[in-house]
Motif scaffolding. Structure first.
Motif, mmCIF file in Angstrom:
data_model
loop_
_atom_site.group_PDB
_atom_site.id
_atom_site.type_symbol
_atom_site.label_atom_id
_atom_site.label_comp_id
_atom_site.label_asym_id
_atom_site.label_seq_id
_atom_site.Cartn_x
_atom_site.Cartn_y
_atom_site.Cartn_z
ATOM 1 N N ARG A 102 -14.780 -59.751 35.019
ATOM 2 C CA ARG A 102 -14.002 -60.372 36.085
ATOM 3 C C ARG A 102 -14.210 -61.880 36.089
ATOM 4 N NH1 ARG A 102 -12.345 -57.617 40.527
ATOM 5 N NH2 ARG A 102 -11.260 -59.596 40.779
ATOM 6 N N SER A 103 -13.229 -62.581 36.621
ATOM 7 C CA SER A 103 -13.403 -64.025 36.800
ATOM 8 C C SER A 103 -12.664 -64.437 38.059
ATOM 9 C CB SER A 103 -12.871 -64.790 35.590
ATOM 10 O OG SER A 103 -11.473 -64.653 35.531
ATOM 11 N N SER A 104 -13.024 -65.605 38.584
ATOM 12 C CA SER A 104 -12.411 -66.034 39.848
ATOM 13 C C SER A 104 -10.917 -66.286 39.676
ATOM 14 C CB SER A 104 -13.107 -67.292 40.370
ATOM 15 O OG SER A 104 -13.034 -68.283 39.384
ATOM 16 N N SER A 105 -10.477 -66.474 38.439
ATOM 17 C CA SER A 105 -9.051 -66.765 38.220
ATOM 18 C C SER A 105 -8.208 -65.513 37.990
ATOM 19 C CB SER A 105 -8.890 -67.717 37.036
ATOM 20 O OG SER A 105 -9.451 -67.121 35.889
ATOM 21 N N ASP A 106 -8.853 -64.325 37.927
ATOM 22 C CA ASP A 106 -7.998 -63.136 37.786
ATOM 23 C C ASP A 106 -7.427 -62.783 39.166
ATOM 24 O OD1 ASP A 106 -9.733 -61.285 39.119
ATOM 25 O OD2 ASP A 106 -10.829 -60.898 37.273
ATOM 26 N N SER A 107 -6.413 -61.935 39.169
ATOM 27 C CA SER A 107 -5.703 -61.709 40.434
ATOM 28 C C SER A 107 -6.148 -60.431 41.144
ATOM 29 C CB SER A 107 -4.201 -61.615 40.141
ATOM 30 O OG SER A 107 -3.997 -60.594 39.177
ATOM 31 N N ALA A 108 -7.236 -59.823 40.654
ATOM 32 C CA ALA A 108 -7.566 -58.482 41.130
ATOM 33 C C ALA A 108 -8.217 -58.424 42.517
ATOM 34 C CB ALA A 108 -8.462 -57.793 40.115
ATOM 35 N N GLY A 109 -8.971 -59.418 42.891
ATOM 36 C CA GLY A 109 -9.617 -59.402 44.199
ATOM 37 C C GLY A 109 -10.695 -58.333 44.305
ATOM 38 N N ALA A 110 -11.088 -58.045 45.530
ATOM 39 C CA ALA A 110 -12.158 -57.087 45.793
ATOM 40 C C ALA A 110 -11.581 -55.692 45.998
ATOM 41 C CB ALA A 110 -12.933 -57.508 47.034
ATOM 42 N N ILE A 111 -12.423 -54.689 45.948
ATOM 43 C CA ILE A 111 -12.008 -53.293 46.139
ATOM 44 C C ILE A 111 -11.250 -53.132 47.471
ATOM 45 C CG2 ILE A 111 -14.231 -52.612 47.147
ATOM 46 C CD1 ILE A 111 -13.919 -49.910 45.824
ATOM 47 N N HIS A 112 -11.601 -53.916 48.461
ATOM 48 C CA HIS A 112 -10.957 -53.836 49.777
ATOM 49 C C HIS A 112 -9.463 -54.169 49.707
ATOM 50 C CE1 HIS A 112 -15.245 -54.258 50.490
ATOM 51 N NE2 HIS A 112 -15.036 -53.531 51.574
ATOM 52 N N ASN A 113 -9.078 -54.943 48.678
ATOM 53 C CA ASN A 113 -7.659 -55.305 48.540
ATOM 54 C C ASN A 113 -6.797 -54.125 48.102
ATOM 55 O OD1 ASN A 113 -8.777 -57.753 48.994
ATOM 56 N ND2 ASN A 113 -8.051 -58.734 47.128
ATOM 57 N N MET A 114 -7.450 -53.028 47.654
ATOM 58 C CA MET A 114 -6.687 -51.851 47.228
ATOM 59 C C MET A 114 -6.077 -51.120 48.411
ATOM 60 S SD MET A 114 -9.398 -50.308 44.478
ATOM 61 C CE MET A 114 -8.543 -48.755 44.247
ATOM 62 N N PHE A 115 -6.617 -51.364 49.596
ATOM 63 C CA PHE A 115 -6.185 -50.613 50.778
ATOM 64 C C PHE A 115 -5.457 -51.548 51.747
ATOM 65 C CE2 PHE A 115 -9.584 -48.371 48.780
ATOM 66 C CZ PHE A 115 -9.290 -47.033 48.948
ATOM 67 N N ASP A 116 -4.351 -51.029 52.318
ATOM 68 C CA ASP A 116 -3.503 -51.870 53.147
ATOM 69 C C ASP A 116 -4.158 -52.349 54.435
ATOM 70 O OD1 ASP A 116 -1.425 -51.942 51.473
ATOM 71 O OD2 ASP A 116 -0.359 -50.234 52.355
ATOM 72 N N SER A 117 -4.770 -51.405 55.164
ATOM 73 C CA SER A 117 -5.274 -51.814 56.474
ATOM 74 C C SER A 117 -6.722 -51.387 56.652
ATOM 75 C CB SER A 117 -4.425 -51.183 57.569
ATOM 76 O OG SER A 117 -4.478 -49.781 57.415
ATOM 77 N N GLU A 118 -7.369 -52.049 57.570
ATOM 78 C CA GLU A 118 -8.764 -51.726 57.863
ATOM 79 C C GLU A 118 -8.794 -50.445 58.702
ATOM 80 O OE1 GLU A 118 -12.362 -53.886 60.168
ATOM 81 O OE2 GLU A 118 -10.794 -55.192 59.340
ATOM 82 N N LEU A 119 -9.619 -49.496 58.293
ATOM 83 C CA LEU A 119 -9.688 -48.215 58.996
ATOM 84 C C LEU A 119 -10.625 -48.341 60.195
ATOM 85 C CD1 LEU A 119 -8.815 -45.218 58.698
ATOM 86 C CD2 LEU A 119 -10.880 -44.882 57.334
ATOM 87 N N LYS A 120 -10.139 -47.915 61.344
ATOM 88 C CA LYS A 120 -10.995 -47.939 62.541
ATOM 89 C C LYS A 120 -11.344 -46.499 62.910
ATOM 90 C CE LYS A 120 -10.658 -52.401 64.132
ATOM 91 N NZ LYS A 120 -11.004 -53.059 62.877
ATOM 92 N N LEU A 121 -12.640 -46.187 62.901
ATOM 93 C CA LEU A 121 -13.084 -44.828 63.236
ATOM 94 C C LEU A 121 -13.751 -44.825 64.593
ATOM 95 C CD1 LEU A 121 -14.694 -43.762 59.815
ATOM 96 C CD2 LEU A 121 -12.452 -43.134 60.680
ATOM 97 N N THR A 122 -13.598 -43.711 65.317
ATOM 98 C CA THR A 122 -14.310 -43.577 66.587
ATOM 99 C C THR A 122 -15.760 -43.189 66.279
ATOM 100 O OG1 THR A 122 -13.834 -41.225 66.745
ATOM 101 C CG2 THR A 122 -12.206 -42.730 67.711
ATOM 102 N N GLU A 123 -16.607 -43.356 67.277
ATOM 103 C CA GLU A 123 -18.021 -42.968 67.112
ATOM 104 C C GLU A 123 -18.140 -41.488 66.737
ATOM 105 O OE1 GLU A 123 -21.067 -44.366 66.956
ATOM 106 O OE2 GLU A 123 -19.988 -46.266 66.960
ATOM 107 N N SER A 124 -17.303 -40.636 67.353
ATOM 108 C CA SER A 124 -17.411 -39.198 67.049
ATOM 109 C C SER A 124 -16.930 -38.883 65.632
ATOM 110 C CB SER A 124 -16.694 -38.345 68.094
ATOM 111 O OG SER A 124 -15.325 -38.516 67.991
ATOM 112 N N GLU A 125 -15.937 -39.613 65.160
ATOM 113 C CA GLU A 125 -15.507 -39.420 63.766
ATOM 114 C C GLU A 125 -16.621 -39.845 62.804
ATOM 115 O OE1 GLU A 125 -10.682 -40.014 63.560
ATOM 116 O OE2 GLU A 125 -11.888 -41.766 64.066
ATOM 117 N N ILE A 126 -17.267 -40.950 63.112
ATOM 118 C CA ILE A 126 -18.376 -41.421 62.263
ATOM 119 C C ILE A 126 -19.513 -40.404 62.278
ATOM 120 C CG2 ILE A 126 -20.164 -43.212 62.012
ATOM 121 C CD1 ILE A 126 -18.012 -45.185 63.196
#
Ligand code: 5GP
Ligand code: ZN
Length: 135
Positions: A102-126
Protein backbone atom coordinates in the motif's frame (compact mmCIF):
# COMPACT_ATOMS: atom_id res chain seq x y z
CA UNK A 1 -11.09 -30.72 -8.72
CA UNK A 2 -11.45 -27.72 -11.02
CA UNK A 3 -9.64 -25.23 -8.80
CA UNK A 4 -7.10 -22.74 -10.18
CA UNK A 5 -5.05 -22.72 -7.00
CA UNK A 6 -4.97 -26.53 -6.76
CA UNK A 7 -3.66 -26.47 -10.34
CA UNK A 8 -0.93 -24.01 -9.31
CA UNK A 9 0.01 -26.32 -6.41
CA UNK A 10 0.22 -29.34 -8.75
CA UNK A 11 2.14 -27.36 -11.41
CA UNK A 12 -0.64 -27.86 -13.94
CA UNK A 13 -0.80 -24.11 -14.51
CA UNK A 14 2.21 -21.83 -14.13
CA UNK A 15 2.71 -19.23 -11.43
CA UNK A 16 5.53 -17.02 -10.20
CA UNK A 17 6.22 -19.05 -7.05
CA UNK A 18 8.06 -17.20 -4.28
CA UNK A 19 8.39 -19.70 -1.47
CA UNK A 20 7.12 -23.09 -0.35
CA UNK A 21 6.78 -24.96 2.92
CA UNK A 22 5.55 -28.52 3.42
CA UNK A 23 1.93 -27.32 3.53
CA UNK A 24 1.78 -23.88 1.92
CA UNK A 25 3.00 -21.89 -1.06
CA UNK A 26 3.21 -18.23 -2.01
CA UNK A 27 3.19 -16.71 -5.49
CA UNK A 28 2.53 -13.45 -7.33
CA UNK A 29 -1.10 -12.58 -8.01
CA UNK A 30 -1.70 -12.74 -11.78
CA UNK A 31 -3.99 -9.66 -11.70
CA UNK A 32 -2.23 -7.51 -9.10
CA UNK A 33 -3.89 -4.64 -7.29
CA UNK A 34 -0.41 -3.18 -6.73
CA UNK A 35 3.17 -4.02 -7.71
CA UNK A 36 4.16 -6.96 -5.52
CA UNK A 37 0.64 -8.28 -4.75
CA UNK A 38 1.30 -11.75 -3.32
CA UNK A 39 -0.98 -14.66 -2.40
CA UNK A 40 -0.20 -17.27 0.26
CA UNK A 41 -2.27 -20.47 0.15
CA UNK A 42 -2.43 -23.90 1.79
CA UNK A 43 -1.48 -26.75 -0.57
CA UNK A 44 -4.59 -28.68 0.37
CA UNK A 45 -7.94 -27.48 -0.94
CA UNK A 46 -10.06 -25.80 1.75
CA UNK A 47 -12.52 -23.02 1.14
CA UNK A 48 -12.36 -21.32 4.52
CA UNK A 49 -9.75 -20.74 7.21
CA UNK A 50 -11.78 -22.76 9.74
CA UNK A 51 -11.76 -25.77 7.36
CA UNK A 52 -7.98 -26.11 7.72
CA UNK A 53 -6.35 -28.08 10.52
CA UNK A 54 -4.63 -25.92 13.13
CA UNK A 55 -1.34 -27.32 11.85
CA UNK A 56 -2.07 -26.17 8.28
CA UNK A 57 -3.23 -22.83 9.64
CA UNK A 58 0.01 -22.38 11.61
CA UNK A 59 2.06 -23.32 8.55
CA UNK A 60 0.12 -20.88 6.33
CA UNK A 61 0.58 -17.96 8.69
CA UNK A 62 4.23 -18.78 9.30
CA UNK A 63 4.73 -18.42 5.53
CA UNK A 64 2.80 -15.12 5.63
CA UNK A 65 5.15 -14.06 8.44
CA UNK A 66 8.20 -14.97 6.33
CA UNK A 67 6.99 -13.24 3.13
CA UNK A 68 5.46 -10.12 4.69
CA UNK A 69 8.80 -8.43 5.34
CA UNK A 70 9.81 -8.84 1.68
CA UNK A 71 6.49 -7.44 0.45
CA UNK A 72 6.48 -4.70 3.06
CA UNK A 73 9.95 -3.57 1.95
CA UNK A 74 8.45 -2.52 -1.42
CA UNK A 75 6.43 0.42 -0.08
CA UNK A 76 6.71 0.28 3.70
CA UNK A 77 3.03 -0.67 4.30
CA UNK A 78 1.01 -3.75 3.43
CA UNK A 79 -2.66 -4.69 3.45
CA UNK A 80 -3.32 -8.27 4.59
CA UNK A 81 -6.72 -9.61 3.54
CA UNK A 82 -8.66 -12.86 3.46
CA UNK A 83 -12.04 -13.12 1.75
CA UNK A 84 -13.38 -15.94 3.92
CA UNK A 85 -16.47 -16.99 1.93
CA UNK A 86 -18.26 -15.93 -1.26
CA UNK A 87 -20.26 -13.08 0.28
CA UNK A 88 -17.05 -11.68 1.76
CA UNK A 89 -15.73 -11.27 -1.79
CA UNK A 90 -14.05 -14.65 -2.28
CA UNK A 91 -13.90 -15.55 -5.97
CA UNK A 92 -11.45 -18.45 -5.81
CA UNK A 93 -12.87 -20.95 -3.27
CA UNK A 94 -9.44 -22.04 -2.00
CA UNK A 95 -8.11 -20.24 1.10
CA UNK A 96 -5.70 -17.45 0.21
CA UNK A 97 -4.14 -14.56 2.09
CA UNK A 98 -3.63 -11.41 0.02
CA UNK A 99 -0.52 -9.33 0.75
CA UNK A 100 -0.98 -6.04 -1.07
CA UNK A 101 1.67 -3.32 -0.89
CA UNK A 102 0.00 0.00 0.00
CA UNK A 103 1.00 3.61 -0.41
CA UNK A 104 -0.53 6.94 0.52
CA UNK A 105 -1.11 7.66 -3.18
CA UNK A 106 -3.25 4.59 -3.87
CA UNK A 107 -7.00 5.10 -3.83
CA UNK A 108 -7.95 2.18 -1.61
CA UNK A 109 -8.25 3.84 1.80
CA UNK A 110 -8.92 1.95 5.01
CA UNK A 111 -11.11 -1.13 5.52
CA UNK A 112 -13.78 1.22 6.93
CA UNK A 113 -14.20 2.72 3.45
CA UNK A 114 -15.65 -0.60 2.25
CA UNK A 115 -18.83 0.04 4.22
CA UNK A 116 -21.29 2.82 3.50
CA UNK A 117 -22.41 3.83 6.95
CA UNK A 118 -21.29 3.54 10.53
CA UNK A 119 -23.21 0.79 12.33
CA UNK A 120 -24.84 1.82 15.59
CA UNK A 121 -25.60 -1.05 17.97
CA UNK A 122 -27.64 -0.93 21.15
CA UNK A 123 -26.10 -2.11 24.42
CA UNK A 124 -28.29 -5.24 24.31
CA UNK A 125 -27.20 -6.06 20.76
CA UNK A 126 -23.56 -5.70 21.82
CA UNK A 127 -24.17 -7.91 24.87
CA UNK A 128 -25.91 -10.52 22.71
CA UNK A 129 -22.99 -10.62 20.26
CA UNK A 130 -20.50 -10.76 23.11
CA UNK A 131 -22.36 -13.74 24.59
CA UNK A 132 -22.62 -15.47 21.21
CA UNK A 133 -18.97 -15.10 20.20
CA UNK A 134 -16.97 -15.37 23.42
CA UNK A 135 -15.34 -18.60 24.70
P1 5GP B 1 -10.37 -13.44 -4.20
O1 5GP B 1 -11.21 -12.39 -4.84
O2 5GP B 1 -10.93 -14.82 -4.38
O3 5GP B 1 -10.02 -13.12 -2.77
O4 5GP B 1 -8.97 -13.37 -4.94
C1 5GP B 1 -8.54 -14.25 -5.90
C2 5GP B 1 -7.22 -13.72 -6.42
O5 5GP B 1 -6.65 -14.69 -7.28
C3 5GP B 1 -7.36 -12.43 -7.23
O6 5GP B 1 -6.56 -11.41 -6.64
C4 5GP B 1 -6.89 -12.82 -8.62
O7 5GP B 1 -6.18 -11.79 -9.25
C5 5GP B 1 -6.02 -14.04 -8.36
N1 5GP B 1 -5.97 -14.99 -9.44
C6 5GP B 1 -7.04 -15.46 -10.15
N2 5GP B 1 -6.62 -16.36 -11.06
C7 5GP B 1 -5.28 -16.47 -10.93
C8 5GP B 1 -4.29 -17.27 -11.60
O8 5GP B 1 -4.56 -18.05 -12.51
N3 5GP B 1 -3.00 -17.12 -11.17
C9 5GP B 1 -2.65 -16.26 -10.16
N4 5GP B 1 -1.36 -16.20 -9.82
N5 5GP B 1 -3.57 -15.49 -9.52
C10 5GP B 1 -4.85 -15.60 -9.89
ZN1 ZN C 1 -8.12 -25.68 -4.56
Amino acid sequence: MDCIFCKIVSGEIPAKILSKTSQSISFLDAFPLAKGHVLVIPKNHHQKIQDMSSDENADLFSLVHKIISRVDSLTGSTLLAVHNGKDAGQEVPHVHVHLVPRSSSDSAGAIHNMFDSELKLTESEIDELHHKLKD
